[in-house]
Scaffold this active site. Structure first.
Site, short mmCIF file in Angstrom:
data_model
loop_
_atom_site.label_atom_id
_atom_site.label_comp_id
_atom_site.label_asym_id
_atom_site.label_seq_id
_atom_site.Cartn_x
_atom_site.Cartn_y
_atom_site.Cartn_z
N ASP A 494 -7.41 71.16 -21.22
CA ASP A 494 -8.90 71.56 -20.99
C ASP A 494 -9.78 70.45 -20.41
OD1 ASP A 494 -8.78 73.94 -22.64
OD2 ASP A 494 -8.61 72.76 -24.61
C1 NOJ Z 1 -6.30 71.53 -27.61
C2 NOJ Z 1 -6.59 72.99 -27.22
O1 NOJ Z 1 -6.78 73.74 -28.50
C3 NOJ Z 1 -5.55 73.71 -26.28
O2 NOJ Z 1 -6.00 74.99 -26.02
C4 NOJ Z 1 -5.47 72.98 -25.23
O3 NOJ Z 1 -4.34 73.37 -24.51
C5 NOJ Z 1 -5.05 71.33 -25.42
N1 NOJ Z 1 -6.11 70.97 -26.15
C6 NOJ Z 1 -4.90 70.60 -24.18
O4 NOJ Z 1 -6.10 70.17 -23.67
#
Ligand code: NOJ
Length: 806
Positions: A494
């Site tokens: 993200d």
């Molecule tokens: C936590 C998020 O819930 C998930 O969707 C994401 O893939 C990871 N962070 C990595 O950024």
């Protein structure tokens, strides 16, 4: 320092020191009604949605010593006053003679001893009920009689959890509590925000007569709230104030005089915190759960549910910590993420900023398919409702309203407003469901796409297969300068948010993996034209990835909008990314020599004793052109931290390469159950995976955070059961393809699959890591290593590892 121990027989973790470094929690109930209970009895409870229908006020950021949501006070009558304390330790913080918090499956049981009083409190939500039961047994373990009172207390929040924090005018003016007096001396305290009075109410009650009560916090704490939760003024007096709150901070406190307890004598108090349309409607079930036997029955039913859930897959390996995780705690955590996605924990606070994550839940669901495929199916359906007509998906949604958003992307309107990976995960989830169940009819179910017109009518529907096909086509067409998928706002990571035009190798590889799944499915369906089409898509992307993304010793992770590579030796920060290496192997894009080199680079450059870091070196300074990753200090979360979700993917990749020793080394080094003696460094619960551990560029290397709601749990479970132990559902049957440490003599697995139970014994006489020499089912040799599908029954399976004779 240790804070507790595992009790595998009881399927519990037992916390024995209440002063854990951070609160350790457990989940009760489901999103339909439930929440979490911390190890000192505090509880955050909601019904259906923690953002819009929250019941208890639990402010996670306040110190551990604070009252949060619910507690119980006991007081022993003494000459001239009372000795008052909480058997939950918080908020009175008295010294205890014994403290045990049993973290169980769907329940928490706290046993404590203070001042000669043993209190045994079991907290759970009966299956299908909208109530929390606290079954409390209070015993005199001293050698003298004493007179004792019990005062359970709940603090309510406005159901709109965020408004409770942001509006101190409207919220307190609307909050109302009333008492319902029952003829037998029992009382129900009813609570609601005024506008919901005729729609739904919260209530708190018990199984015993109540002599007085309070529902106005100001009156209960006393002295204009200069009385504290640790020493409420009203508890110094014989009776509470009988305050019915017309406004303000609403609580429910019930005074029970339990009388004189002789040595050895016990009293039982059962409280209920619930929600119903009206008290009249709630009354029959309230009465039902005042009966001790009914409460015990409900508890037994809960135990049965967990027996059934866990019984679908049990293992016996030479590693005790692995057994503990695979038989109890890992599937328990998978059940939790399936229920709560990333919505409500001590770290994901459930105020509505998140909700159910499309990519998150698509991965979570794969962790429960062996254990509860029907629930998995329901969740997959729900997710597909927020897929868009163009095949991409909304990023997250509110489970009550089904209103979806684009998540963090909303904060950066200058960047693309979609995630490039979301819709591809659901392809993996649906195919995993089909392989588990064989329920091909699911593909024909029709589900609307997310968009609706001005008249709120949905614009288009499609079969589930159509949803999957559209997801594939979206990515095929959404490519940039190198022919690789555009990044969108982000891919799985993200926090790397590059300008429009940037390309993602992660999404390229995930697309490859999704295509492999589609190919397999098409072959199974006999749709050769589609199979051929997806084969062509696959080889085109494979060629592009290998032509432009090999950096010499590893794969590049992104191309920026201007073509600059990220995750290359030419970068000074973020030279190598873990996902950049595991995923070309998972997708089958990396040929063996590159796969070996890429995975070796992970070991050399990214592995630590606490797990594999997500990338290195970390960024050191905010750079809006890179996005969220640069908001973190070096070694934290996605910026060079040990972001655990990435680790099982490397484990799986290592098993693809036959490296059972390495795969198990990686598994073991992140196993929380193996961290029990390092809690002062690690801090989080040793019975569940955390999302992240600080990396070695951070001064607090080894410190975990964001436990419970992480994709780590589903993937660690899949990696261990399907790839290390190698028991993998396929369309044609249950494949046995282990990749284990070479010194293992073997292992056993009991696995229910499509209605039959397979008792599998794997022996490893030649001490290989991979390779199946022979398989017998019910004493009969079978060809290959895929167990046939049976129509029910139990089957002994004997597997010998080693080189298959030519
Ligand atoms: C936590 C998020 O819930 C998930 O969707 C994401 O893939 C990871 N962070 C990595 O950024």
């Amino acid at each position: 320092m240790e804070y507790g121990h595992f009790d595998d027989t009881a399927r519990e973790y037992v916390i024995t020191n209440p002063k854990t470094p951070v609160k350790w929690i457990n989940y009760i109930g489901t999103l339909a009604f439930g929440g979490f209970v911390d190890h000192t009895g505090g509880a955050l409870i909601c019904k259906g949605d923690p953002a819009l229908n929250r019941i208890t006020k639990y402010i996670a950021q306040m110190p551990n010593s604070d009252f949060k949501g619910e507690t119980l006070y006991l007081r022993i009558k003494q000459p001239g006053g009372y000795r008052m304390f909480s058997p939950y330790f918080v908020p009175t913080l008295d010294l205890c003679d014994l403290y045990e918090c049993h973290v169980g499956l769907g329940y928490t049981r706290i046993v404590s001893e203070f001042y000669g009083v043993r209190t045994d409190m079991t907290i759970f939500v009966p299956i299908g009920e909208s109530r929390v039961i606290r079954d409390i047994k209070i015993t005199n373990i001293s050698d003298a009689p004493f007179e004792i009172d019990a005062i359970p207390v709940v603090e309510y929040t406005h159901p709109d959890a965020l408004k409770q924090l942001t509006n101190a005018d409207w919220v307190p003016q609307t909050m109302v509590s009333k008492v319902v007096d029952e003829s037998d001396g029992r009382k129900i305290l009813v609570q609601y925000p005024f506008m919901l009075r005729d729609i739904r109410v919260n209530y708190f009650t018990s199984n015993r007569p109540v002599s007085s009560f309070d529902s106005d916090r100001k009156r209960f704490l006393g002295d204009n709230e200069y009385g504290t939760w640790a020493r409420p003024h009203s508890l110094q007096r014989a009776e509470l104030n009988n305050s019915e709150a017309w406004r303000g901070d609403n609580i429910a406190a019930l005074m029970h005089h339990l009388g004189v307890l002789e040595p050895g004598e016990m009293r039982r108090l059962i409280t209920q915190l619930g929600q119903e349309e009206s008290i009249a409607k709630a009354l029959p079930r309230i009465q039902y759960f005042r009966d001790e036997q009914n409460v015990e029955c409900a508890f037994d039913e809960l135990a049965q549910l967990w027996d059934d859930y866990l019984g679908k897959l049990q293992v016996e390996t030479p590693d005790a910590a692995m057994n503990r995780m695979l038989n109890i705690h890992n599937p328990h955590q998978c059940h939790t993420t399936k229920n709560w996605s990333r919505y409500l924990s001590l770290y994901q606070l459930g105020y509505g900023a998140r909700g159910i994550g499309f990519r998150d839940s698509s991965q979570d669901v794969m962790g429960i398919l062996a254990n509860m495929p029907e629930e998995g199916k329901t969740l997959i359906r729900q997710l597909l409702h927020v897929q868009k007509r163009n095949g991409s998906a909304m990023h997250q949604f509110n489970p009550l309203t089904m209103v979806a958003t684009m998540g963090d992307a909303r904060e950066r309107e200058d960047l693309p407003q979609y995630y490039s990976d979301d819709h591809l995960w659901i392809v993996l989830a649906v195919c995993a469901y089909l392989k588990e169940t064989g329920d091909l009819a699911f593909l024909d179910e029709v589900i609307p796409f997310y968009e609706s017109g001005k008249d709120a009518q949905l614009l288009e529907t499609g079969s589930i297969l159509d949803h999957l096909r559209r997801g594939i086509e979206f990515t095929r067409n959404d490519v940039g300068a190198h022919g690789l998928p555009l990044l969108g706002f982000a891919d799985w990571n993200d926090t790397v948010n590059l300008r429009a035009g940037a390309e993602s190798l992660f999404t390229a590889n995930l697309y490859g993996k999704a295509l492999l799944e589609m190919l397999d499915l098409m072959r199974h369906l006999g749709d050769t034209a589609s199979a051929e089409k997806y084969r062509v898509y696959y080889s085109i992307m494979k060629q592009r990835v290998n032509e432009c993304a090999w950096d010499g010793e590893w794969y590049i992770r992104y191309f920026d909008w201007d073509g600059t590579p990220l995750g290359s030796h030419t970068n000074s920060e973020g030279q190598i990314y873990t996902n950049g290496q595991s995923w070309p192997v998972l997708a089958g894009f990396a040929e063996p020599s590159r796969a070996c080199m890429a995975l070796e680079s992970v070991y050399r450059k990214l592995n630590t004793r606490n797990g594999i870091k997500i990338s290195t070196p970390s960024f050191n300074g905010f750079d809006p052109k890179r996005g969220g990753i640069t908001t973190y200090p070096p070694g934290t979360k996605e910026n060079g931290g040990i972001f655990l979700h990435t680790n099982p993917w490397v484990i799986i990749a290592e098993t693809f390469m036959g490296n059972g020793d390495r795969a198990f080394e990686y598994y073991n080094q992140i196993n929380p159950a193996a961290k029990n003696d390092r809690i002062d460094e690690y801090e989080c619960e040793p019975y569940v995976y955390a999302q992240n551990i600080l990396g070695d560029e951070h001064p607090q290397f080894g410190l975990a955070r964001n436990s419970w709601l992480s994709g780590t749990t589903s993937w660690a479970y899949q990696a261990a059961t399907q790839y290390i132990l190698g028991i993998r559902p396929t369309f044609d049957g249950l494949e046995i393809n282990p990749c284990i440490p070479h010194e293992w003599d073997g292992f056993k697995v009991t696995r229910e699959f499509r209605g039959a139970v397979y008792d599998i014994t794997v022996v490893n006489p030649d001490h290989v890591s991979k390779g199946v020499k022979s398989v017998q089912v019910g004493g009969q040799a079978i060809e290959g290593n895929v167990l046939p599908i049976f129509d029910g029954g139990a089957y002994q399976v004997h597997v010998v590892m080693g080189e298959r004779p030519a």
